[in-house]
Write a protein that holds these residues in place. Sequence first.
Motif, PDB file in Angstrom:
ATOM      1  N   CYS A 135     -42.339 -17.010  32.368  1.00  0.00           N
ATOM      2  CA  CYS A 135     -43.365 -17.216  31.339  1.00  0.00           C
ATOM      3  C   CYS A 135     -44.540 -18.037  31.859  1.00  0.00           C
ATOM      4  O   CYS A 135     -45.678 -17.877  31.411  1.00  0.00           O
ATOM      5  N   CYS A 160     -48.305 -16.764  32.902  1.00  0.00           N
ATOM      6  CA  CYS A 160     -49.409 -16.646  31.945  1.00  0.00           C
ATOM      7  C   CYS A 160     -49.541 -17.874  31.053  1.00  0.00           C
ATOM      8  O   CYS A 160     -50.659 -18.289  30.726  1.00  0.00           O
ATOM      9  N   HIS A 161     -48.414 -18.435  30.662  1.00  0.00           N
ATOM     10  CA  HIS A 161     -48.432 -19.619  29.809  1.00  0.00           C
ATOM     11  C   HIS A 161     -48.359 -20.857  30.700  1.00  0.00           C
ATOM     12  O   HIS A 161     -47.306 -21.471  30.865  1.00  0.00           O
ATOM     13  N   VAL A 217     -49.385 -24.086  24.421  1.00  0.00           N
ATOM     14  CA  VAL A 217     -50.820 -23.810  24.393  1.00  0.00           C
ATOM     15  C   VAL A 217     -51.021 -22.311  24.575  1.00  0.00           C
ATOM     16  O   VAL A 217     -50.339 -21.692  25.391  1.00  0.00           O
ATOM     17  N   LYS A 218     -51.947 -21.745  23.838  1.00  0.00           N
ATOM     18  CA  LYS A 218     -52.210 -20.317  23.961  1.00  0.00           C
ATOM     19  C   LYS A 218     -52.611 -19.953  25.391  1.00  0.00           C
ATOM     20  O   LYS A 218     -53.118 -20.790  26.135  1.00  0.00           O
ATOM     21  N   VAL A 219     -52.381 -18.697  25.745  1.00  0.00           N
ATOM     22  CA  VAL A 219     -52.770 -18.224  27.079  1.00  0.00           C
ATOM     23  C   VAL A 219     -54.270 -18.415  27.246  1.00  0.00           C
ATOM     24  O   VAL A 219     -55.071 -17.987  26.411  1.00  0.00           O
ATOM     25  N   GLN A 220     -54.651 -19.061  28.333  1.00  0.00           N
ATOM     26  CA  GLN A 220     -56.054 -19.354  28.579  1.00  0.00           C
ATOM     27  C   GLN A 220     -56.690 -18.265  29.445  1.00  0.00           C
ATOM     28  O   GLN A 220     -56.013 -17.556  30.188  1.00  0.00           O
ATOM     29  N   ARG A 260     -61.924 -15.255  23.641  1.00  0.00           N
ATOM     30  CA  ARG A 260     -60.783 -15.312  24.554  1.00  0.00           C
ATOM     31  C   ARG A 260     -60.349 -13.901  24.959  1.00  0.00           C
ATOM     32  O   ARG A 260     -60.494 -12.937  24.199  1.00  0.00           O
ATOM     33  N   ALA A 315     -57.334 -12.905  25.178  1.00  0.00           N
ATOM     34  CA  ALA A 315     -56.216 -12.505  24.332  1.00  0.00           C
ATOM     35  C   ALA A 315     -56.651 -12.092  22.934  1.00  0.00           C
ATOM     36  O   ALA A 315     -55.842 -11.567  22.169  1.00  0.00           O
ATOM     37  N   THR A 316     -57.909 -12.297  22.606  1.00  0.00           N
ATOM     38  CA  THR A 316     -58.383 -11.836  21.304  1.00  0.00           C
ATOM     39  C   THR A 316     -58.301 -10.314  21.213  1.00  0.00           C
ATOM     40  O   THR A 316     -57.970  -9.760  20.163  1.00  0.00           O
ATOM     41  N   ARG A 334     -53.801  -7.866  23.472  1.00  0.00           N
ATOM     42  CA  ARG A 334     -52.614  -8.402  22.818  1.00  0.00           C
ATOM     43  C   ARG A 334     -51.369  -8.027  23.612  1.00  0.00           C
ATOM     44  O   ARG A 334     -51.046  -6.844  23.750  1.00  0.00           O
TER      45      ARG A 334
END
Length: 532
Positions: free
Chosen positions: A117, A120-121, A126-129, A158, A160-161, A164
């Motif tokens: 993980c 990416c994390h 905290v959300k993926v940057q 972002r 990831a917006t 997905r």
Amino acid sequence: MESKPEDNRDSIAAQINELQRPLRGRRALSWLLAMIVLFSCLLLPTAASLWPAEFQQVMGRSASKEAPLVKPMLVEKTGTAQDFRQTMRVPATAHALDTMWDPGRLATPHQKWAQDCKVCHSKPFVKVQDADCLACHKQIGDHVDKKTIALPALHETRCATCHREHVGDFGLMQQNKLYVGTNCADCHAKIKASFADTKTENVSDFAQEHPEFRIQVATDLAGENLVRVRQVALGGANAKPTASGDIKANTAVGNALSQPSSLKFPHDIHLAKEGIASPKGKVEMSCNNCHQANADKSGFQPVTMKHACQSCHALSFEPALPNRQVPHGSVDEVLSTLVEFYSYVDKGRIAIDQPAITNPVFSIRPNAKERTQSFVSGPGDARQRATAAATMLFEKTSCVVCHSVTRVPDPAKPGTSGAVLPQWKIEPLPALHTWFPKVAFDHRSHASAKCESCHAANTSKKTTDVLMPTIAVCRECHVGKEAKMNRITSDCGLCHGFHMGTKHAITADAAQPSTALLIKLSQQSVAQGTTP
């Protein structure tokens, strides 16, 4: 009667004792809540994974009532939440139950990191940057260059917006097309009003409002200066705009748009219906005689002299030996071959100056009548004979037929045997580049169409003609977002990508790019305004 302090203390002590008294049934309630959590978050998801068929019937009835898992515009594109899950090919139970302890399946390209993980994390909780994404996707570009337009709504969004993850392959493939198809017209329908200096025209729908294509052409042979020009703006004898401003279908676009070329190749002569002369007589040629599809059928292999031209345009130099040819390479290689051949013949006094008995001499233009006499029996020494053969080869029979050739006083390449002969210069061929840097086009999807239905090659008389189709040609098959009978519904995402980068040239070893390369080139093209 006033209360005594002692009475107040007794009352407070009584209240404290009451609050500290164990709750009746507290232990039983704790066990009940623990069992509910265990059943909901462990046993039920496990059972759903082991027996999905039984749970699918139950969950399917309530799927349409669930909240969308992604932005509403995606659900609107595909229908209900249940339709959206079916499009993703993920069972409804996976989202209703499995997400309690499993975030979902990664897309295929990311499967190698499914158990790591932190790739990416990078920061816990905290959300993926964006930096995590760009660590691998270094070549990805912005939608429009920040120096061109300062648009925080795009540049601060972002990754990831839109991208997905944890929803299978759909998350990074079809899903993104839905984003593109839904939102493009929101900005581009009135792009001129927002950015007056942009070179992009207003676009709302491919069938209703879409400008003529901007084709990328080179202004020099080296391909160092590439510009994008709209066909309709160039006019031309055959480029007649209709009332809507479009060029009519089947327009001979070669007369409307051109770019420099040192190669002499008239398409109309080679594609003549009556055929063209060859060593084997008249042959009727077609596009696939020269343009061979690549492995995945998405593009074409580079056209080479050996496989496409040499069967007719032989590089023979000695009429007495018509099967002996010089290499199709540099001038140094050709001259060295001639010097070494005639030196060997002269030194060994090998008698090869007799005319061929069975094989025809074909060291001249394919449709010429005269034949060249053998240079072996010519006057002078080996050097003079090689010079005579080179002069005939470069200036009369072979090289000059297809290339721009000039004799030059420049010194030869040091250390080559051909340095003792006169020197010639052949103009280099134009550098290769992609014609539509903002579009991902796949020939495999158009295999049922004939070449001439899109490319007016059979009427092109010059190599400088740019034989790219106009938008009217594409509209013969493609419509916009509104479906029509026997036509292909086409939204923005069918042809355009969102990201634009910085590179837009094709390397020599990728003259006819595959699907993946076309998409990559589309993403790496120069952002001149906004797409398309």
